[in-house]
Write an enzyme that holds these catalytic residues in place. Structure first.
Site, PDB file in Angstrom:
ATOM      1  CG  MET A 181      29.324  43.744  45.275  1.00 15.71           C
ATOM      2  SD  MET A 181      27.574  44.490  45.144  1.00 15.71           S
ATOM      3  CE  MET A 181      26.779  43.403  46.556  1.00 15.71           C
ATOM      4  CG  HIS A 214      32.161  35.690  52.983  1.00 10.72           C
ATOM      5  ND1 HIS A 214      32.321  34.504  51.843  1.00 10.72           N
ATOM      6  CD2 HIS A 214      31.285  36.595  52.709  1.00 10.72           C
ATOM      7  CE1 HIS A 214      31.424  34.870  50.962  1.00 10.72           C
ATOM      8  NE2 HIS A 214      30.740  35.962  51.510  1.00 10.72           N
ATOM      9  CD  GLU A 215      36.606  30.612  56.005  1.00  8.83           C
ATOM     10  OE1 GLU A 215      36.289  29.429  55.901  1.00  8.83           O
ATOM     11  OE2 GLU A 215      36.620  31.244  57.082  1.00  8.83           O
ATOM     12  CG  HIS A 274      33.905  36.992  48.745  1.00  7.66           C
ATOM     13  ND1 HIS A 274      33.520  37.418  49.890  1.00  7.66           N
ATOM     14  CD2 HIS A 274      33.135  37.702  47.666  1.00  7.66           C
ATOM     15  CE1 HIS A 274      32.508  37.899  49.839  1.00  7.66           C
ATOM     16  NE2 HIS A 274      32.120  38.194  48.521  1.00  7.66           N
ATOM     17  CD  GLN A 281      25.530  44.584  41.659  1.00  2.62           C
ATOM     18  OE1 GLN A 281      26.235  44.488  40.979  1.00  2.62           O
ATOM     19  NE2 GLN A 281      25.397  43.440  42.630  1.00  2.62           N
ATOM     20  N   GLY A 306      30.766  32.690  41.891  1.00  2.70           N
ATOM     21  CA  GLY A 306      30.221  31.682  42.713  1.00  2.70           C
ATOM     22  C   GLY A 306      28.971  30.986  42.309  1.00  2.70           C
ATOM     23  NE  ARG A 320      22.302  42.023  50.579  1.00  2.93           N
ATOM     24  CZ  ARG A 320      22.556  42.010  49.252  1.00  2.93           C
ATOM     25  NH1 ARG A 320      22.922  40.955  48.700  1.00  2.93           N
ATOM     26  NH2 ARG A 320      22.578  43.255  48.453  1.00  2.93           N
TER      27      ARG A 320
HETATM   28  P1  AMP Z   1      29.486  39.493  46.246  1.00  3.28           P
HETATM   29  O1  AMP Z   1      30.581  40.201  47.008  1.00  3.28           O
HETATM   30  O2  AMP Z   1      28.407  39.060  47.192  1.00  3.28           O
HETATM   31  O3  AMP Z   1      28.922  40.179  44.933  1.00  3.28           O
HETATM   32  O4  AMP Z   1      30.257  38.290  45.738  1.00  3.28           O
HETATM   33  C1  AMP Z   1      31.255  38.192  44.722  1.00  3.28           C
HETATM   34  C2  AMP Z   1      31.387  36.782  44.214  1.00  3.28           C
HETATM   35  O5  AMP Z   1      31.631  35.898  45.470  1.00  3.28           O
HETATM   36  C3  AMP Z   1      30.141  35.956  43.508  1.00  3.28           C
HETATM   37  O6  AMP Z   1      30.732  35.711  42.520  1.00  3.28           O
HETATM   38  C4  AMP Z   1      29.397  35.309  44.497  1.00  3.28           C
HETATM   39  O7  AMP Z   1      28.868  34.386  43.784  1.00  3.28           O
HETATM   40  C5  AMP Z   1      30.688  34.826  45.095  1.00  3.28           C
HETATM   41  N1  AMP Z   1      30.273  34.345  46.403  1.00  3.28           N
HETATM   42  C6  AMP Z   1      30.035  34.969  47.429  1.00  3.28           C
HETATM   43  N2  AMP Z   1      29.398  34.080  48.370  1.00  3.28           N
HETATM   44  C7  AMP Z   1      29.788  32.895  48.183  1.00  3.28           C
HETATM   45  C8  AMP Z   1      29.802  31.592  48.695  1.00  3.28           C
HETATM   46  N3  AMP Z   1      29.429  31.367  49.847  1.00  3.28           N
HETATM   47  N4  AMP Z   1      30.511  30.426  48.122  1.00  3.28           N
HETATM   48  C9  AMP Z   1      31.217  30.651  46.813  1.00  3.28           C
HETATM   49  N5  AMP Z   1      31.027  31.911  46.251  1.00  3.28           N
HETATM   50  C10 AMP Z   1      30.530  32.905  46.722  1.00  3.28           C
END
Ligand code: AMP
Length: 287
Positions: free
Chosen positions: A33, A37-38, A40, A64, A154, A194
């Site tokens: 989304m 960050h690290e 991703h 969602q 993740g 977040r």
């Molecule tokens: P999001 O942008 O929050 O929807 O996350 C996108 C993808 O990055 C999802 O598969 C998350 O599980 C993964 N992700 C987000 N934060 C982390 C993290 N700290 N460590 C590993 N994967 C992450």
């Protein structure tokens, strides 16, 4: 550093992926989304190591988010995202508008992908009842658009990862789902887009989540077999933090998300905790 193709339409993605396919190249997908960050970046790194070409999607998916959640305020910085993706060797970013993904307009759709058993009703599903329906729907769409060989998710969102694996099995998607470990800040806080909502005092308070996770891991390592005892101890740690309010701390089967009380098969210890107004999640899985 290679070129990063910015695709805003489904057609651009399809045309590029089919050109890669004609060259016999494999394709990996990293759904996100944005506000990267690290955590991703670790998914992109893994994808680059396992696939010839990597596509990341950068889309804040309206279906969602429930009413009163942070859809409008969700942080965004596409320029920064592109720089990070480029640096990590991603080949294409899919950055669609809401209308491109949901042609009915306003992020509405009449067609959903939904797992009908209790899996999406557990953990985060208790307070976010439509969340995983939206996740499954958008991830299905991304799978149909990109047609990847592998997709990378993740472990930070452990319930999401388990649900996607189940969806892939149930709908016979020929896509390998690769789970990647949680990436943390130096002090233990799981990286999250977040985290940017937290002020200084909240940022300190947020450490109670990872403290509880690490203490839970230690307790299991020391031989504790009663999952309720572990959950109780984790809750105690969080409840000591005045700015924290527990949404849930639970122990479930790591594959089915069914409640468990005894540690036999792999158990997911998962939590969602409000720090001020910000809802954060963290977890660990036993071996
Ligand atoms: P999001 O942008 O929050 O929807 O996350 C996108 C993808 O990055 C999802 O598969 C998350 O599980 C993964 N992700 C987000 N934060 C982390 C993290 N700290 N460590 C590993 N994967 C992450």
């Amino acid at each position: 550093m290679g070129e990063l193709i910015i695709a805003k339409t489904v057609k651009e993605v399809r045309d590029q992926v089919s050109a890669w396919r004609k060259e016999g190249l494999t394709v990996g997908l990293v759904p996100t989304m944005g506000y990267l960050h690290e955590g991703h970046a670790s998914l992109v790194d893994k994808a680059v190591s396992m696939c010839d070409r990597v596509v990341a999607s950068d889309f804040v998916n309206p279906t969602q988010f429930g009413p009163g959640e942070d859809l409008e305020s969700y942080p965004r910085d596409f320029e920064h995202d592109c720089a990070l993706l480029k640096e990590h060797g991603c080949n294409m970013v899919f950055y669609p508008s809401v209308d491109e993904m949901y042609p009915d307009g306003n992020g509405k759709t009449d067609t959903y992908v939904e797992i009908l058993d209790d899996m999406p009703k557990q953990l985060c599903g208790k307070t976010r009842p439509i969340h995983f329906r939206g996740v499954c729907t958008v991830v299905s769409k991304l799978f149909n658009i990109v047609l990847p060989d592998k997709a990378f998710f993740g472990q930070k969102d452990a319930q999401q990862l388990a649900i996607i694996k189940r969806m892939v099995r149930d709908l016979s998607y020929g896509i390998e789902i690769v789970g990647c470990p949680i990436v943390r800040e130096a002090d233990g806080l799981a990286k999250s887009s977040r985290n940017t909502y937290l002020n200084d005092a909240e940022r300190q308070a947020a450490l109670c989540l990872s403290r509880a996770v690490f203490a839970g891991m230690d307790m299991v390592k020391a031989g504790e077999k009663n999952a309720d005892t572990v959950v109780g101890m984790m809750k105690d740690i969080i409840e000591k933090e005045p700015l924290a309010k527990i949404d849930y701390v639970s122990s479930v089967d790591a594959v089915t998300m069914a409640d468990v009380h005894e540690i036999k098969a792999p158990v997911l210890f998962a939590m969602a905790v409000y720090i001020g107004k910000t809802r954060l999640i963290d977890n660990f899985i036993t071996e």
